[in-house]
Scaffold this active site. Structure first.
Site, PDB file in Angstrom:
ATOM      1  N   TYR A 142       0.824  -1.216   0.000  1.00 49.15           N
ATOM      2  CA  TYR A 142       0.000   0.000   0.000  1.00 49.15           C
ATOM      3  C   TYR A 142       0.856   1.262   0.000  1.00 49.15           C
ATOM      4  CZ  TYR A 142      -4.512  -2.236   1.077  1.00 49.15           C
ATOM      5  OH  TYR A 142      -5.678  -2.955   1.032  1.00 49.15           O
ATOM      6  N   LYS A 187       3.377 -15.398   2.175  1.00 49.32           N
ATOM      7  CA  LYS A 187       3.552 -16.108   0.898  1.00 49.32           C
ATOM      8  C   LYS A 187       5.055 -16.347   0.752  1.00 49.32           C
ATOM      9  CE  LYS A 187       2.003 -17.789  -3.027  1.00 49.32           C
ATOM     10  NZ  LYS A 187       1.119 -18.972  -3.118  1.00 49.32           N
ATOM     11  N   ASP A 219      -2.659 -18.478   0.519  1.00 52.31           N
ATOM     12  CA  ASP A 219      -3.668 -19.167  -0.308  1.00 52.31           C
ATOM     13  C   ASP A 219      -4.326 -20.283   0.494  1.00 52.31           C
ATOM     14  OD1 ASP A 219      -1.126 -20.329  -0.375  1.00 52.31           O
ATOM     15  OD2 ASP A 219      -1.232 -20.934  -2.476  1.00 52.31           O
ATOM     16  N   ASP A 243      -6.286  -7.183   4.493  1.00 50.41           N
ATOM     17  CA  ASP A 243      -7.437  -6.555   3.844  1.00 50.41           C
ATOM     18  C   ASP A 243      -8.324  -7.633   3.243  1.00 50.41           C
ATOM     19  OD1 ASP A 243      -9.037  -4.456   2.694  1.00 50.41           O
ATOM     20  OD2 ASP A 243      -8.063  -4.892   0.771  1.00 50.41           O
ATOM     21  N   ASP A 247     -12.184  -9.342   4.913  1.00 54.39           N
ATOM     22  CA  ASP A 247     -13.475  -9.364   4.207  1.00 54.39           C
ATOM     23  C   ASP A 247     -13.996 -10.798   4.123  1.00 54.39           C
ATOM     24  OD1 ASP A 247     -13.277  -6.572   3.621  1.00 54.39           O
ATOM     25  OD2 ASP A 247     -14.189  -6.875   1.646  1.00 54.39           O
TER      26      ASP A 247
HETATM   27  C1  IPM Z   1     -10.354  -1.287   4.135  1.00 50.27           C
HETATM   28  C2  IPM Z   1     -10.418  -0.743   2.732  1.00 50.27           C
HETATM   29  C3  IPM Z   1      -9.201   0.125   2.456  1.00 50.27           C
HETATM   30  C4  IPM Z   1      -7.979  -0.766   2.545  1.00 50.27           C
HETATM   31  C5  IPM Z   1      -9.203   0.886   1.114  1.00 50.27           C
HETATM   32  C6  IPM Z   1     -10.460   1.679   0.926  1.00 50.27           C
HETATM   33  C7  IPM Z   1      -8.008   1.773   1.009  1.00 50.27           C
HETATM   34  O1  IPM Z   1     -10.554  -1.769   1.808  1.00 50.27           O
HETATM   35  O2  IPM Z   1     -10.286  -0.492   5.082  1.00 50.27           O
HETATM   36  O3  IPM Z   1     -10.407  -2.506   4.300  1.00 50.27           O
HETATM   37  O4  IPM Z   1      -7.651  -1.480   1.590  1.00 50.27           O
HETATM   38  O5  IPM Z   1      -7.330  -0.749   3.596  1.00 50.27           O
HETATM   39 MN    MN Z   2     -10.902  -3.703   2.717  1.00 46.83          MN
END
Ligand code: IPM
Ligand code: MN
Ligand code: NAD
Length: 352
Positions: A142, A187, A219, A243, A247
């Site tokens: 990032y 990884k 993975d 990240d 999710d």
């Molecule tokens: C999160 C989001 C952010 C990230 C983006 C919007 C920069 O996906 O907070 O999970 O990747 O950190």
């Molecule tokens: Mn995110």
């Protein structure tokens, strides 16, 4: 206590979900006799529209001066032009770095009444497990060098030993109060930065002989999360892997609309935000789930203000609303009552 909170609504559903979190904070003030001074700060797409930049210097300063920052979400199709010079998400990265919030804590908890909202079989998650992703937040790909070179483009993953050491310590400290197991995700079979990650995590772990460290390739981890999530307790990850895996972990709990996060660094000031985004598909429709934002405010009370009892009161109110079958659309289960954003927020407030 008197506390100063910088509040960033951001874009999309940001204002709607933050509105409900603020209602909760007002109720906590009243119930526990605190004073929260809220300062609304512009960041993200809305700031690009007004000032041409996603994080104006005065916005960052306002956040740096506050005791904590509560953030909704930023971004949306309006600012998604791939050739644009500035993006809302740059504001978020600048804020995380500008606050020195290198440790992002993302708990993913399965609430028993929501077990039916998970795509996984109930027997895999029925016990009500909770895992927590400890994500490095101010380094890695990032923040590495990136750019265009003729007809190619590049991003760079770079980690230093101090960066890895400090986030590993956060994970180990957290694991001490939990099941004493840390899965470190990398990884290392391909990436040099991951080999440094693995080596450094192992060296740091020597100071924590009570903690079991399991190295797992990312993975495989992505697969294991849906095969047998209960094997995990603390997942230690780089910025990008955390990240993605958070999710994925959110969906095990039923919805990304449930997952809060805390980002901390040195000192008590922190940044608190749901893990989800601005959900442009839901914006302005009073259907987004405000629970992630409300639980983020609870994490702020606990971690930045030391208000454990107050945070617990908020968590219990969320539990109670879910136990009484109150739902937003994303967590709808059979026999549940589906409410709008504002109504769900109101029901939670009334249970504090
Ligand atoms: C999160 C989001 C952010 C990230 C983006 C919007 C920069 O996906 O907070 O999970 O990747 O950190
Ligand atoms: Mn995110
Ligand atoms: P998203 O998290 O906004 O949405 C993904 C899916 O989850 C959508 O179907 C959405 O409707 C649903 N969802 C998200 N939050 C929800 C909630 N509270 N209640 C119910 N359902 C919810 O991710 P995306 O669509 O990939 O990204 C949209 C925008 O948000 C992008 O511009 C992205 O960069 C940005 N984003 C911002 C943040 C942040 O500010 N912290 C985090 C992630 C994404």
């Amino acid at each position: 206590m008197v506390k100063n909170i910088a509040v960033i609504e951001g874009d999309g559903i940001g204002a709607e979900i933050i509105g409900e979190a603020v209602k909760v904070l007002r109720k906590i003030e009243e119930k526990f006799g605190h004073t929260f001074h809220l300062k609304y700060v512009e960041m993200g797409g809305c700031a690009i529209d007004r000032y041409g930049v996603p994080l104006p210097a005065f916005s960052l300063e306002a956040c740096q001066e506050a005791d904590a920052v509560l953030l909704g979400a930023v971004g949306g199709p309006k600012w998604d032009d791939p050739t644009a010079k500035v993006r809302p998400e740059q504001g978020l990265l600048g804020l995380r770095a500008g606050l020195g919030c290198f440790a992002n804590i993302r708990p993913a908890k399965v609430y028993t009444p929501l077990a039916a909202a998970s795509p996984l079989k109930e027997e895999m998650i029925g016990g009500g497990f909770e895992l927590v992703v400890v994500r490095e937040l101010t380094g890695g790909i990032y923040f590495g060098e990136s750019g265009r070179d003729g007809d190619s483009a590049y991003d760079t993953e770079r980690y230093s030993v101090p960066e890895i050491t400090r986030i590993a310590k956060v994970a180990f400290e957290l694991a001490r109060g939990r099941k004493k197991i840390v899965h470190s995700i990398d990884k290392a079979n391909v990436l040099e930065s991951s080999r440094l990650w693995r080596e450094t995590v192992a060296r740091t772990a020597r100071e924590y002989p009570d903690i079991t460290v399991i190295d797992m390739l990312v993975d495989n981890a992505a697969m294991q999360l849906v095969r047998n999530p209960a094997q995990f307790d603390v997942l230690l990850t780089s910025n990008l892997f955390g990240d993605i895996l958070s999710d994925e972990a959110s969906q095990i709990t039923g919805s990304i609309g449930m997952l809060a996060s805390a980002s901390t660094g040195e000192g008590s000031r922190g940044l608190y935000e749901p893990i989800h985004g601005s959900a442009p598909d839901l914006a302005g429709r009073n259907i987004a789930n405000p629970i992630a934002a409300i639980l983020s405010a609870a994490m702020m009370l606990d971690l930045s203000f030391g208000m454990r009892e107050e945070a617990y009161a908020v968590e219990r109110a969320v539990d109670a609303a879910l136990d009484e079958n109150l739902r937003t659309a994303d967590i709808a289960t059979e026999g549940g009552t589906v409410l709008g954003t504002v109504q769900m927020g109101g029901e939670i407030v009334s249970r504090i």
